[in-house]
Write a protein that holds these residues in place. Structure first.
Motif, mmCIF file in Angstrom:
data_model
loop_
_atom_site.group_PDB
_atom_site.id
_atom_site.type_symbol
_atom_site.label_atom_id
_atom_site.label_comp_id
_atom_site.label_asym_id
_atom_site.label_seq_id
_atom_site.Cartn_x
_atom_site.Cartn_y
_atom_site.Cartn_z
ATOM 1 N N SER A 17 0.808 -1.216 0.000
ATOM 2 C CA SER A 17 0.000 0.000 0.000
ATOM 3 C C SER A 17 0.843 1.270 0.000
ATOM 4 O O SER A 17 0.309 2.354 0.061
ATOM 5 N N ILE A 18 2.148 1.139 -0.062
ATOM 6 C CA ILE A 18 3.015 2.315 -0.061
ATOM 7 C C ILE A 18 3.016 2.899 -1.465
ATOM 8 O O ILE A 18 3.334 2.205 -2.424
ATOM 9 N N PRO A 19 2.670 4.192 -1.609
ATOM 10 C CA PRO A 19 2.661 4.775 -2.950
ATOM 11 C C PRO A 19 4.068 5.171 -3.392
ATOM 12 O O PRO A 19 4.984 5.262 -2.579
ATOM 13 N N ARG A 49 15.595 15.565 -8.341
ATOM 14 C CA ARG A 49 14.377 14.848 -7.936
ATOM 15 C C ARG A 49 14.698 13.365 -7.854
ATOM 16 O O ARG A 49 15.297 12.789 -8.766
ATOM 17 N N ILE A 50 14.295 12.789 -6.738
ATOM 18 C CA ILE A 50 14.499 11.367 -6.489
ATOM 19 C C ILE A 50 13.122 10.713 -6.467
ATOM 20 O O ILE A 50 12.274 11.076 -5.653
ATOM 21 N N VAL A 51 12.909 9.780 -7.378
ATOM 22 C CA VAL A 51 11.633 9.073 -7.468
ATOM 23 C C VAL A 51 11.843 7.663 -6.928
ATOM 24 O O VAL A 51 12.732 6.948 -7.398
ATOM 25 N N ILE A 52 11.042 7.300 -5.934
ATOM 26 C CA ILE A 52 11.115 5.952 -5.366
ATOM 27 C C ILE A 52 9.813 5.239 -5.713
ATOM 28 O O ILE A 52 8.738 5.660 -5.302
ATOM 29 N N VAL A 53 9.946 4.174 -6.493
ATOM 30 C CA VAL A 53 8.790 3.396 -6.915
ATOM 31 C C VAL A 53 8.854 2.048 -6.201
ATOM 32 O O VAL A 53 9.810 1.294 -6.385
ATOM 33 N N PRO A 54 7.851 1.746 -5.354
ATOM 34 C CA PRO A 54 7.840 0.453 -4.666
ATOM 35 C C PRO A 54 7.853 -0.707 -5.665
ATOM 36 O O PRO A 54 7.243 -0.615 -6.737
ATOM 37 N N GLY A 55 8.540 -1.756 -5.297
ATOM 38 C CA GLY A 55 8.698 -2.908 -6.179
ATOM 39 C C GLY A 55 7.397 -3.505 -6.653
ATOM 40 O O GLY A 55 7.294 -3.955 -7.793
ATOM 41 N N TYR A 56 6.351 -3.479 -5.814
ATOM 42 C CA TYR A 56 5.088 -4.092 -6.217
ATOM 43 C C TYR A 56 4.451 -3.334 -7.384
ATOM 44 O O TYR A 56 3.645 -3.893 -8.119
ATOM 45 N N LEU A 57 4.824 -2.072 -7.580
ATOM 46 C CA LEU A 57 4.266 -1.295 -8.688
ATOM 47 C C LEU A 57 4.980 -1.564 -10.006
ATOM 48 O O LEU A 57 4.403 -1.390 -11.075
ATOM 49 N N THR A 58 6.259 -1.932 -9.943
ATOM 50 C CA THR A 58 7.020 -2.110 -11.172
ATOM 51 C C THR A 58 6.652 -3.408 -11.866
ATOM 52 O O THR A 58 6.552 -3.451 -13.077
ATOM 53 N N GLY A 59 6.439 -4.474 -11.103
ATOM 54 C CA GLY A 59 5.973 -5.736 -11.652
ATOM 55 C C GLY A 59 6.711 -6.182 -12.889
ATOM 56 O O GLY A 59 7.833 -5.790 -13.157
ATOM 57 N N LYS A 60 6.042 -6.993 -13.676
ATOM 58 C CA LYS A 60 6.633 -7.511 -14.906
ATOM 59 C C LYS A 60 5.809 -7.078 -16.112
ATOM 60 O O LYS A 60 5.675 -7.795 -17.071
ATOM 61 N N SER A 61 5.255 -5.893 -16.037
ATOM 62 C CA SER A 61 4.431 -5.373 -17.119
ATOM 63 C C SER A 61 5.270 -5.175 -18.375
ATOM 64 O O SER A 61 6.410 -4.743 -18.316
#
Length: 171
Positions: free
Chosen positions: A31-33, A131-143
């Motif tokens: 649930s972390i954006p 700017r530092i963008v942190i994208v949680p691993g669950y969002l990156t997936g294997k799309s």
């Protein structure tokens, strides 16, 4: 024989589905954006070995993707962000200087590379905005529909980041 194997399979399935493991750490349930940090007044000088380190909280998780962009200018009133690593070359094709980064769970280290970093014009070394963008691993997936990570605007759109809700850090 088939009945015995079927019985073992059913018993094994029931045993595994009724087991519970320990509860995971709080906040890591997907649930972390995605987050964006903006750091102003970043200076690359001999004093910091051309390597400012930016502390971040909360911790960066091992599964997170970290992207770092440098404000390189403004075009028609819109910020132009360049994804690191970013390199500049001399006329003969050799590296003049560049920017790169690495990170740990608690900070992002942005550093310059090159032979004569003190000779790089101050407009590239002083008062930089990062700017530092942190994208949680669950969002990156294997799309298969991954964004063009070099395009900051496409990244924030893809990961549903509110560009007005950026966390500001001053060094």
């Amino acid at each position: 024989m088939k009945k015995i194997l079927t019985l073992f399979a059913v018993v094994g399935l029931m045993a595994f589905t009724s087991c519970e493991g320990p509860e995971g750490p709080p906040g890591q349930d997907g649930s972390i954006p995605a987050e964006v940090y903006e750091v102003s007044n970043v200076n690359f000088t001999n004093t910091n070995n051309y390597n400012p380190v930016i502390a971040l909280s909360p911790a960066i998780l091992p599964s997170d993707m970290v992207l770092v962009y440098r404000l390189s200018g403004v075009d028609n009133g819109r910020d132009v962000w360049k994804l690191l690593p970013e390199n500049y070359y001399l006329a003969d094709g050799t590296l003049d200087f560049g920017f790169d980064y690495d990170f740990t769970i608690s900070d992002v280290s942005i550093y310059m590379i090159g032979n004569d970093l003190g000779g790089v014009v101050s407009s590239f070394r002083l008062n930089q905005v990062i700017r530092i963008v942190i994208v949680p691993g669950y969002l990156t997936g294997k799309s298969v529909n991954k964004p063009d990570y070099s395009n900051y605007n496409e990244v924030i759109k893809r990961y549903n980041i509110n560009d007005n809700n950026i966390k500001k850090i001053k060094l």
